[in-house]
Motif scaffolding. Structure first.
Motif, mmCIF file in Angstrom:
data_model
loop_
_atom_site.group_PDB
_atom_site.id
_atom_site.type_symbol
_atom_site.label_atom_id
_atom_site.label_comp_id
_atom_site.label_asym_id
_atom_site.label_seq_id
_atom_site.Cartn_x
_atom_site.Cartn_y
_atom_site.Cartn_z
ATOM 1 N N TYR A 190 -48.284 26.583 -55.378
ATOM 2 C CA TYR A 190 -47.680 26.411 -56.697
ATOM 3 C C TYR A 190 -47.424 27.761 -57.363
ATOM 4 O O TYR A 190 -46.422 27.937 -58.058
ATOM 5 C CB TYR A 190 -48.567 25.551 -57.594
ATOM 6 N N ALA A 192 -46.520 30.536 -56.091
ATOM 7 C CA ALA A 192 -45.327 31.198 -55.559
ATOM 8 C C ALA A 192 -44.035 30.489 -55.943
ATOM 9 O O ALA A 192 -42.993 31.127 -56.097
ATOM 10 C CB ALA A 192 -45.433 31.307 -54.037
ATOM 11 N N ASP A 193 -44.087 29.172 -56.106
ATOM 12 C CA ASP A 193 -42.856 28.411 -56.344
ATOM 13 C C ASP A 193 -43.151 27.175 -57.186
ATOM 14 O O ASP A 193 -43.126 26.048 -56.674
ATOM 15 C CB ASP A 193 -42.231 28.020 -55.005
ATOM 16 N N GLY A 196 -40.333 24.515 -57.140
ATOM 17 C CA GLY A 196 -40.209 23.882 -55.828
ATOM 18 C C GLY A 196 -41.319 22.892 -55.562
ATOM 19 O O GLY A 196 -41.088 21.812 -54.984
ATOM 20 N N ASP A 304 -39.640 35.840 -65.887
ATOM 21 C CA ASP A 304 -38.876 35.264 -64.794
ATOM 22 C C ASP A 304 -37.767 34.422 -65.417
ATOM 23 O O ASP A 304 -37.440 34.581 -66.582
ATOM 24 C CB ASP A 304 -39.769 34.424 -63.884
#
Length: 375
Positions: A190, A192-193, A196, A304
């Motif tokens: 989670y 990292a992405d 996704g 981000d």
């Protein structure tokens, strides 16, 4: 994240905040284990950012109009989770009596499944029938973060089919539904992405609903609608969801209402009822480091895309570059468990429940309260 040197961060984590300039401090939660620090999560603390509206004179008062008719309310439900299967198998009458005495009209119970078949079916059917006779509905609950992985989802689909098969075989005493408490943000992937992984969560909910043959309940953290990919994931899964349960683990009614507000708004937008979950069981105190905004510091907050930011913690001070912001260590404090759990204090729990219910009643999507650890 740009910086003046190439030192590796000790720890990184995503945080959810729209405007980085409004963050005045960052709390980093941790545990002490075997002589090391295990970092858990970061929470930004926001200041009151000026806006165009606050920088100018207030607008004139709106004209007085007749209040809008109240939205159609959901029937209020008071629910509890029973994760220990022995509780409903070994003392079903005692459990149901406690539930009835406490005003609970719905229990989410864990099941044992062996070789693709729900175990203890006679006991389960008897428990369901006794519950209905006392006005207590019984549903199944399943949960594991690994359900968003291919292997974990395949295993969960088998269990969903087994639960559906039980209902088909026992039409006189079926389970009233199936709920999923997956919590994929506990996985390393989670970090990292996030978007996704929440997309995988949405796909898992849809697949599990199809395997079960009906819509399912979904337990989500209070911050999910604001997380990267959170609202798209909820929207995509909504045709497969019967209700949302927002984990708003707080003990102060103001804090509960504030935490639950995002999911209540999402439920209204998606046409889904929302239950607000609270914690009543034993928890340990947590500890946190406080980092305050500074020209340089051991913690960097880097932007981000969308509402997602990245926290990076270093062993000593670094200087931010670009749009990153630095925070320096201020102090450490204990966050008592009583902030997030009622710790078995039934009197405090009931008082908070009554006040919270009154505060949330105005939300059209509010449908009830769910308690964890109460039994």
């Amino acid at each position: 994240m740009a910086q003046d040197d190439v030192r590796a961060a000790v720890w990184t984590a995503p945080v959810h905040v729209t405007d980085l300039s409004c963050v005045e401090a960052v709390y980093v939660y941790y545990r002490q284990a075997e002589g090391r620090l295990d970092y858990l999560r970061a929470e930004p603390q926001l200041s009151a950012c000026p806006t165009d509206e606050t920088e100018t004179s207030p607008p004139p008062p709106a004209p007085v109009t007749e209040p809008a008719p109240p939205a159609e309310a959901y029937t209020f439900r008071k629910s509890a989770w029973i994760w220990e299967t022995g509780l409903w198998r070994e003392d079903p009458s005692g459990l149901l009596q406690r539930a009835s005495d406490g005003g609970y009209d719905r229990l989410f119970i864990a099941l044992e499944i062996e070789d693709g078949v729900v175990a203890h079916q006679d006991a389960l059917a008897a428990f369901i029938r006794s519950g209905l006779a006392q006005g207590v509905e019984v549903l199944a609950v399943e949960g594991d973060p690994r359900m968003v992985t291919p292997e974990g989802l395949e295993y969960a689909l088998g269990r969903a089919r087994a639960i559906a098969a039980y209902n088909e075989a026992r039409p006189e005493a079926p389970l009233a539904g199936l709920q999923y408490d997956i919590e994929p943000y506990l996985l390393e992937i989670y970090k990292a992405d996030p978007a996704g992984v929440l997309e995988k969560w949405s796909a898992a909910i849809r697949a599990l609903s199809a395997a079960y043959g009906d819509r399912v309940g979904a337990v989500i953290p209070f911050w999910m609608p604001a997380a990267p990919g959170g609202m798209p994931a909820l929207t995509a899964a909504s045709p497969s969801i019967r209700s949302l349960t927002a984990m708003a683990y707080r003990t102060d009614p103001d804090a509960i209402a504030s935490a639950a507000s995002g999911v209540l708004a999402a439920g209204q937008e998606l046409g889904l009822p929302v239950n607000v979950a609270l914690e009543a069981g034993p928890l340990e105190d947590e500890y946190l480091f406080v980092y305050r905004r500074s020209p340089s510091g051991e913690l960097l907050l880097s932007p981000d895309q969308g509402p997602e930011q990245t926290v990076s913690l270093f062993s000593d001070a670094v200087h931010p570059q670009g749009d990153a912001a630095a925070f320096s260590y201020s102090h450490s404090v204990t966050a008592p468990a009583s902030r997030v759990s009622f710790l078995g204090d039934g009197e405090a729990l009931e008082a908070a429940l009554n006040e919270t219910r009154a505060r949330l009643a105005a939300h059209p999507s509010f449908a009830g309260i769910a308690l964890h650890g109460v039994f």
